[in-house]
Design a protein around this motif. Sequence first.
Motif: not given
Length: 84
Positions: A2, A7, A32-33
């Motif tokens: 990460p 996220t 983050d995705e």
Amino acid sequence: MPTGSFTMYSTPWCGYCKRLKSQLEREGIVFDEVDIEQNEDAAFLVEQANGGNQTVPTLVFADGSALTNPSVAQVKAQLAALNV
């Protein structure tokens, strides 16, 4: 590994996800995705955060807290509360 403050769990076809992603990027908020359609564990995590539903976007923060389909203001408030 990460790299962002949280996220975002999403799907490629989700309009709400695209809108929030665009707004966060404009604000310079790094995240983050994860595509829940490509990651079974992520889909399960989203279900746990949303009463068994795969509702996206779901954002999960370092402290384990989650927001579902939040506004940018709600994201900023959560980040401020976490001192991120």
